[in-house]
Enzyme design. Sequence first.
Site, PDB file in Angstrom:
ATOM      1  CG  HIS A  60     -51.924  51.347  61.868  1.00  0.00           C
ATOM      2  ND1 HIS A  60     -50.566  51.226  62.035  1.00  0.00           N
ATOM      3  CD2 HIS A  60     -52.202  52.648  62.130  1.00  0.00           C
ATOM      4  CE1 HIS A  60     -50.049  52.400  62.357  1.00  0.00           C
ATOM      5  NE2 HIS A  60     -51.028  53.285  62.426  1.00  0.00           N
ATOM      6  CG  HIS A  62     -51.287  54.312  67.231  1.00  0.00           C
ATOM      7  ND1 HIS A  62     -49.935  54.085  67.085  1.00  0.00           N
ATOM      8  CD2 HIS A  62     -51.722  54.728  66.016  1.00  0.00           C
ATOM      9  CE1 HIS A  62     -49.575  54.363  65.844  1.00  0.00           C
ATOM     10  NE2 HIS A  62     -50.633  54.746  65.168  1.00  0.00           N
ATOM     11  NE  ARG A  83     -47.516  65.696  66.157  1.00  0.00           N
ATOM     12  CZ  ARG A  83     -46.282  65.827  65.662  1.00  0.00           C
ATOM     13  NH1 ARG A  83     -45.732  64.831  65.001  1.00  0.00           N
ATOM     14  NH2 ARG A  83     -45.612  66.947  65.800  1.00  0.00           N
ATOM     15  CE1 TYR A 122     -46.361  57.497  69.741  1.00  0.00           C
ATOM     16  CE2 TYR A 122     -47.203  56.018  68.054  1.00  0.00           C
ATOM     17  CZ  TYR A 122     -47.364  57.127  68.864  1.00  0.00           C
ATOM     18  OH  TYR A 122     -48.524  57.848  68.806  1.00  0.00           O
ATOM     19  NE  ARG A 209     -44.602  62.833  59.696  1.00  0.00           N
ATOM     20  CZ  ARG A 209     -45.331  62.504  60.752  1.00  0.00           C
ATOM     21  NH1 ARG A 209     -45.175  63.132  61.887  1.00  0.00           N
ATOM     22  NH2 ARG A 209     -46.221  61.544  60.685  1.00  0.00           N
ATOM     23  CG  HIS A 233     -47.417  56.050  60.703  1.00  0.00           C
ATOM     24  ND1 HIS A 233     -46.887  56.310  61.933  1.00  0.00           N
ATOM     25  CD2 HIS A 233     -48.616  55.458  60.934  1.00  0.00           C
ATOM     26  CE1 HIS A 233     -47.727  55.897  62.884  1.00  0.00           C
ATOM     27  NE2 HIS A 233     -48.775  55.369  62.302  1.00  0.00           N
ATOM     28  CG  HIS A 270     -52.108  56.506  57.346  1.00  0.00           C
ATOM     29  ND1 HIS A 270     -53.376  56.296  57.833  1.00  0.00           N
ATOM     30  CD2 HIS A 270     -51.306  56.655  58.434  1.00  0.00           C
ATOM     31  CE1 HIS A 270     -53.350  56.342  59.156  1.00  0.00           C
ATOM     32  NE2 HIS A 270     -52.097  56.549  59.546  1.00  0.00           N
ATOM     33  CG  ASP A 321     -54.408  55.216  62.868  1.00  0.00           C
ATOM     34  OD1 ASP A 321     -53.600  55.164  63.809  1.00  0.00           O
ATOM     35  OD2 ASP A 321     -54.331  56.079  61.978  1.00  0.00           O
TER      36      ASP A 321
HETATM   37 ZN   LIG Z   1     -50.807  55.194  63.197  1.00  0.00          ZN
END
Ligand SMILES: [Zn+2]
Length: 444
Positions: A60, A62, A83, A122, A209, A233, A270, A321
Amino acid sequence: VLTPIRSWHAELGWVAGAPAADVRLTAEGERLVRVETGVPRAEGDTRFRGLLLPGLVDAHSHAFHRALRGRTHAGGGDFWTWREAMYAVADALDPDRLRAVAVAAYAEMALAGVTAVGEFHYVHHRPGGRPYADPNAMGLALVDAAAEAGVRITLLDTCYLRGGVDGRPLDARQRRFGDGSAGAWAERVAALGDGGTGWRPGAAVHSVRAVEPAAMAEVAAFAAAHPMPLHLHLSEQPAENEDCLAATGRTPAALAADCDVLGPSTTAVHATHLTAADVDLLGATGTAVCLCPTTERDLADGIGPAADLVAAGSPLCLGSDSHAVVDLFEEARAVELDERLRTGRRGHHDPAALLAAATASGAASLGWDAGELAPGRLADFCVVDLSSPRLAGADPAQVVFAATAADVTDVVQGGEPVVRDRQHVRVADVGAAIRAAVAALPVP
Ligand SMILES: [Zn+2]
């Protein structure tokens, strides 16, 4: 064209879940054809001192989050304030900047013994949401970066459609994550084809979400039909659980199950805040769980129920991550060490199980026939220096509790050398590459 035959010999090698002496590997092309133990080095073998391990798998990632390393840890806040800084970096990416930061992040992984990465991707549209001329320009920049860094990649192309469980639209900075519909996402991902040397496509639901139930079911059906791994996630934050329960009456895991998202080709990332019923559901469906302990602690997420998940039937794999740390040994031992802090007892996960999470289970989660030193598997492996100040005197069977990324001396992926004597063979100065990539981005 002749398939190259290569061979390697090491003092020790991790074979069938334990260290064995005098291990000799032979590969034809990218696959192992012979794994011998207790044999002397033969003419032509590349010689390794230390412990040969299957290549580590970072399931995982990004890649662009690497830009935030060492820059978001001084203030307060939580996942949601972090974030905001992450979104500012995402907003500044284009294919060239993404490629540069990904080469840097993946080269650091290679130096750490990683031979395969799952990139949860993404940021696939232009800022504001229009597609690039090639709608997969950003994904292909990641594929290109992984090839440059010598790391196998599963491009987990991510469906991301809305701003929250309540159905609010994507906000200004989230718009570039969106395809508009699951159908448009599927069309774009189908255009990736079957992948190529060292890469394959995969699917991802960003989270319950960001994707409504009907669209989640569409993504799951697409992943099953092609077939490709599916990641999501899941329950990283209590707020996600609360919002999901309020909107649907179900937990995120139960909602994902209703949409046919769970199963043996799926990895829940997670899985931190689960009910006992969620744990049973993940285990009963054979859903893998990817823990990211160094990120989870950095973002104050919490400690997931790792031992309960294993008991229920979920294989564990590992990811770095946010890349606050890139060290799969640290991720692996954190699974056990965090359980110790939570329970006041030791011995929930043995060293072989932790190494399997860092290797074979990660490879399975990403759809690669790798992660074990065994005939027929991809020739992906790394070597750990047992004479380093950290490892001198350690029992090789417990190396996962003492090794660090800095102890990896050599890495081979698909039979080809990627790291030799702690030096990346293609990226001459990994630190300089990281510095330059970060300098081009609006980091805090
Ligand atoms: Zn992630």
